[in-house]
Design a protein around this motif. Sequence first.
Motif, PDB file in Angstrom:
ATOM      1  N   UNK A   1      75.945  88.485  56.811  1.00  0.00           N
ATOM      2  CA  UNK A   1      76.671  87.226  57.318  1.00  0.00           C
ATOM      3  C   UNK A   1      75.886  86.520  58.404  1.00  0.00           C
ATOM      4  N   UNK A   2      76.006  87.405  59.459  1.00  0.00           N
ATOM      5  CA  UNK A   2      75.348  87.033  60.879  1.00  0.00           C
ATOM      6  C   UNK A   2      74.197  86.646  60.601  1.00  0.00           C
TER       7      UNK A   2
ATOM      8  N   UNK B   1      72.546  85.466  58.134  1.00  0.00           N
ATOM      9  CA  UNK B   1      72.569  84.091  57.085  1.00  0.00           C
ATOM     10  C   UNK B   1      72.907  83.016  57.912  1.00  0.00           C
ATOM     11  N   UNK B   2      73.966  83.159  59.081  1.00  0.00           N
ATOM     12  CA  UNK B   2      74.312  82.121  60.027  1.00  0.00           C
ATOM     13  C   UNK B   2      73.022  81.793  60.953  1.00  0.00           C
TER      14      UNK B   2
ATOM     15  N   UNK C   1      70.494  80.099  59.074  1.00  0.00           N
ATOM     16  CA  UNK C   1      70.655  78.421  58.570  1.00  0.00           C
ATOM     17  C   UNK C   1      70.654  77.743  59.813  1.00  0.00           C
ATOM     18  N   UNK C   2      70.887  78.203  61.028  1.00  0.00           N
ATOM     19  CA  UNK C   2      70.721  77.465  62.276  1.00  0.00           C
ATOM     20  C   UNK C   2      69.428  77.194  62.461  1.00  0.00           C
TER      21      UNK C   2
ATOM     22  N   UNK D   1      66.949  77.202  60.244  1.00  0.00           N
ATOM     23  CA  UNK D   1      66.433  76.206  59.241  1.00  0.00           C
ATOM     24  C   UNK D   1      66.605  74.796  59.588  1.00  0.00           C
TER      25      UNK D   1
ATOM     26  N   UNK E   1      72.965  82.054  70.619  1.00  0.00           N
ATOM     27  CA  UNK E   1      74.075  82.994  70.742  1.00  0.00           C
ATOM     28  C   UNK E   1      75.206  82.092  70.919  1.00  0.00           C
TER      29      UNK E   1
ATOM     30  N   UNK F   1      75.701  79.188  69.647  1.00  0.00           N
ATOM     31  CA  UNK F   1      75.799  78.663  68.219  1.00  0.00           C
ATOM     32  C   UNK F   1      76.443  79.495  67.168  1.00  0.00           C
ATOM     33  N   UNK F   2      75.955  80.760  67.086  1.00  0.00           N
ATOM     34  CA  UNK F   2      76.277  81.574  65.907  1.00  0.00           C
ATOM     35  C   UNK F   2      77.505  82.451  66.499  1.00  0.00           C
ATOM     36  N   UNK F   3      77.779  82.613  67.803  1.00  0.00           N
ATOM     37  CA  UNK F   3      79.006  83.086  68.423  1.00  0.00           C
ATOM     38  C   UNK F   3      79.020  84.557  68.312  1.00  0.00           C
TER      39      UNK F   3
ATOM     40  N   UNK G   1      70.523  90.164  69.321  1.00  0.00           N
ATOM     41  CA  UNK G   1      69.208  90.749  69.668  1.00  0.00           C
ATOM     42  C   UNK G   1      68.665  91.752  68.358  1.00  0.00           C
TER      43      UNK G   1
ATOM     44  N   UNK H   1      67.846  89.607  65.149  1.00  0.00           N
ATOM     45  CA  UNK H   1      66.638  89.003  65.483  1.00  0.00           C
ATOM     46  C   UNK H   1      65.626  89.837  65.397  1.00  0.00           C
ATOM     47  N   UNK H   2      65.716  91.008  65.806  1.00  0.00           N
ATOM     48  CA  UNK H   2      64.366  92.065  65.475  1.00  0.00           C
ATOM     49  C   UNK H   2      64.080  92.318  64.194  1.00  0.00           C
TER      50      UNK H   2
ATOM     51  N   UNK I   1      64.610  81.386  52.957  1.00  0.00           N
ATOM     52  CA  UNK I   1      65.982  80.923  53.048  1.00  0.00           C
ATOM     53  C   UNK I   1      66.164  79.954  52.086  1.00  0.00           C
TER      54      UNK I   1
END
Lengths: 106, 209
Positions: A21-22, A24-25, A28-29, A31, A42, A44-46, A53, A56-57, A90
């Motif tokens: 889920x994280x 995916x968010x 999506x952002x 994208x 940070x 935007x996705x909370x 980090x 993202x890695x 995606x």
Amino acid sequence: MNNNNPPTLPIEEIDKLIHEPARLLIMANLYVLAKADFTFLMNQVGLTWGNLSAHMSKLEQAGYVHVEKTFVGKRPYTLFHLTDSGRTAFQQYRQTMQQMLAELPK
Amino acid sequence: MSTQLDLQNLERTAYRATFQDGLFDAMLGLTMGVMSLLSWLEGIGWQRPFAYLILFTILTPIWIAFIALKKGIVAPRLGLVTFAAARRKQRRQLFWANILMVLLTLLMMVWGKQGRWGNLTDGGAMIIAGTIFITGFSVIAYFLDYPRLYLYGWLFALAEPLSMAVKTVIETPFPNGFTLIALVIFAVGLVAFIQFLRRYPLIENPYEQ
């Protein structure tokens, strides 16, 4: 159709890296945005800095996200954007999920 | 963390986040407030070019402060973002729409000077000015996806009737309707800015050290 047969869903085709889920968010952002830095993502996705980090890695290692170091004035920024393969992955993920959910028996 | 995934909404939320700091509202309020002093300065006998010079001398530091606050306070808290091509196209469309609106407004003012409006009553002038405000702000609100601006257009359209209402209560050239509405918009911006500072604290980002 025999109801005892299991539905033939393309579960194996689901990209598990994006399915989390994280991530995916995050995907999506990225994208819908051309580029975003760490702070913007940070917000935007909370997610916390540590969580974001780590995700993202993983996305960077998979070749889905490109990291770009830049300066605005004297301030350094780390910008992220989806690579072509990230964008394709995606889109493919969306297609697979839509198809899979549409084929689910009611 | 968000629980719904709607790509269009996600993009809109990200786009709107770049305006939610309230600084634009505060700057708009201050600019309109200072501009509203023009009629007051002329009322006390100042020549128009000199009055304009004074107003721009006051406005310049306000605009510089706006840019400095955006760069120094907002950007480090909100982060940096570049939007997709569709938004950049929208910005270009807004630019040309603004040029068109300025030209149309100038044309209307020239027609007014030439007396082409005939014997325009105060009510007629208010309707024309109100239409310009509502149209102008609505176009900007539409292209920027900034709903508060629709309301501001209506507020400025009501500024002149408000001035007349104020004059029936208290006979003074200052403050007029524009000044009052500009103050309200400035206050909205200030509140939004304080909320923004609370919502987006400055985070030390090891990625950028």
